[in-house]
Scaffold this motif. Structure first.
Motif, short mmCIF file in Angstrom:
data_model
loop_
_atom_site.label_atom_id
_atom_site.label_comp_id
_atom_site.label_asym_id
_atom_site.label_seq_id
_atom_site.Cartn_x
_atom_site.Cartn_y
_atom_site.Cartn_z
N MET A 1 0.85 -1.20 0.00
CA MET A 1 0.00 0.00 0.00
C MET A 1 0.88 1.26 0.00
O MET A 1 1.83 1.35 0.77
N THR A 2 0.60 2.18 -0.88
CA THR A 2 1.39 3.42 -0.88
C THR A 2 0.66 4.47 -0.05
O THR A 2 -0.56 4.58 -0.10
N SER A 3 1.45 5.17 0.75
CA SER A 3 0.81 6.24 1.52
C SER A 3 1.31 7.59 0.99
O SER A 3 2.47 7.71 0.57
N ILE A 4 0.40 8.55 0.97
CA ILE A 4 0.76 9.87 0.45
C ILE A 4 1.29 10.71 1.61
O ILE A 4 0.63 10.84 2.64
N ALA A 5 2.50 11.24 1.42
CA ALA A 5 3.09 12.07 2.49
C ALA A 5 2.26 13.35 2.64
O ALA A 5 1.80 13.90 1.64
N PRO A 6 2.05 13.81 3.89
CA PRO A 6 1.30 15.06 4.04
C PRO A 6 2.08 16.20 3.42
O PRO A 6 3.31 16.19 3.36
N ALA A 7 1.33 17.20 2.91
CA ALA A 7 2.00 18.35 2.28
C ALA A 7 2.87 19.05 3.32
O ALA A 7 2.64 18.96 4.53
N GLU A 8 3.83 19.77 2.82
CA GLU A 8 4.79 20.48 3.68
C GLU A 8 4.08 21.51 4.57
O GLU A 8 3.15 22.19 4.12
N THR A 9 4.54 21.60 5.81
CA THR A 9 3.96 22.60 6.73
C THR A 9 4.54 23.98 6.41
O THR A 9 5.75 24.15 6.34
N VAL A 10 3.64 24.93 6.21
CA VAL A 10 4.05 26.27 5.83
C VAL A 10 4.05 27.19 7.06
O VAL A 10 4.86 28.09 7.17
N LEU A 11 3.13 26.88 7.95
CA LEU A 11 2.92 27.76 9.09
C LEU A 11 2.51 26.93 10.30
O LEU A 11 1.65 26.04 10.16
N GLU A 12 3.13 27.16 11.44
CA GLU A 12 2.75 26.40 12.63
C GLU A 12 2.78 27.30 13.86
O GLU A 12 3.83 27.85 14.22
N LEU A 13 1.62 27.46 14.48
CA LEU A 13 1.53 28.20 15.75
C LEU A 13 1.29 27.17 16.83
O LEU A 13 0.37 26.35 16.69
#
Ligand SMILES: Nc1ncnc2c1ncn2[C@@H]1O[C@H](COP(=O)(O)OP(=O)(O)OP(=O)(O)O)[C@@H](O)[C@H]1O
Length: 274
Positions: A1-13
């Motif tokens: 099963m292939t898993s899709i990596a979550p998109a890059e984090t642009v902003l984190e508070l």
């Protein structure tokens, strides 16, 4: 099963608080925005929306908690450098001299209000400005001067100005305030178009009005009195229950054809008696 990596984090508070003059303005704000996500920041007057946007734009430091913008922590990096990668659309952007639309868009490259003396855009930069002016539907106004533009035309010019620096994060501070219904719809269409023309771009849009949310909004953060009321995918976060709680007023939220509306729930005297 292939898993899709979550998109890059642009902003984190993370657990952000903000205090001024002994008043707690924000408390316990957590927010993660990833590439390609389009967030709405909603809440009543004085809730703290502009203050949160100030962190997102690397303009303000929190009193406690951490803010990472484009992978860099506020307080540890040079803010000016960071701001170059953030597009900020502020409808109150002060253009003092009668620049043309093309010139205003070019000031997005220099990050200035005026075109700096002795700065000449390259042919490629002018071409890019014209392409963006075309994308926001202002071809015929490209040599028009700022004082002659309508509010809606200014809003669309400022989006082109923000995009010319190829930001990874776009901040929109009440972009449709003061626009008539046709100008508002044109501006929203322009914003919706970004999810095709710049699929990796992340955005955060501040508004009080659900009717002013672009159809492409994916997530929402609802705040009231400086605290989170709801956060998550737009359909989970923006409901009759959460909006009623945030605005402390009975409000019915509806969604039709991809757009939101909000109305106060009124008790009808006749209905109440029958
Ligand atoms: N630097 C400051 N010093 C003192 N109080 C502040 C400061 N900045 C913001 N506030 C207060 O914090 C609260 C939140 O302000 P903020 O502008 O973030 O709210 P908002 O949700 O954007 O409001 P609006 O929808 O009316 O623009 C307000 O009560 C405001 O008066």
């Amino acid at each position: 099963m292939t898993s899709i990596a979550p998109a890059e984090t642009v902003l984190e508070l993370r657990d952000v608080t903000f205090r001024r003059d002994g008043t707690q303005i924000l408390d316990g704000i957590d927010l993660t925005v990833r590439a390609g996500e389009h967030w709405a920041l909603l809440g009543p007057n004085g809730a703290g929306k502009s203050t949160v946007l100030g962190f997102c734009g690397a303009l303000t430091f929190p009193t406690s908690g951490t803010v990472d913008v484009l992978g860099r922590r506020l307080g540890r990096v040079e803010l000016q450098e960071l701001r170059r990668h953030i597009g900020h659309v502020n409808p109150r952007h002060p253009v003092r001299s009668p620049l043309t639309v093309t010139e205003v868009v070019l000031t997005g490259i220099t990050g200035t209000l005026e075109l700096p003396m002795r700065w000449e855009p390259t042919g490629e930069e002018v071409r890019r400005a014209h392409d963006l002016i075309h994308a926001v539907g202002l071809d015929e106004r490209r040599e028009a001067r700022w004082p002659t533009l309508s509010q809606g035309e200014r809003g669309r010019s400022l989006i082109a100005r923000a995009l010319i620096a190829e930001p990874r994060l776009l901040l929109l501070d009440e972009p449709t305030t003061g626009l008539d219904v046709a100008a508002r719809e044109q501006l929203l269409e322009t914003i919706d178009g970004l999810s095709h023309s710049a699929p990796e771009l992340a955005s955060v849009l501040v508004t009080h009005h659900l009717e002013e949310l672009p159809e492409t909004t994916t997530h929402a953060l609802l705040i009231a009195h400086g605290r989170i009321v709801a956060r998550g995918s737009i359909d989970d976060a923006v409901t009759t229950e959460t909006v009623t709680r945030a605005f402390e007023h009975r409000i019915r939220v509806e969604k039709a054809d991809g757009r939101w509306s909000a109305r106060a729930v009124r008790e009808r005297a006749g209905a109440a008696r029958s």
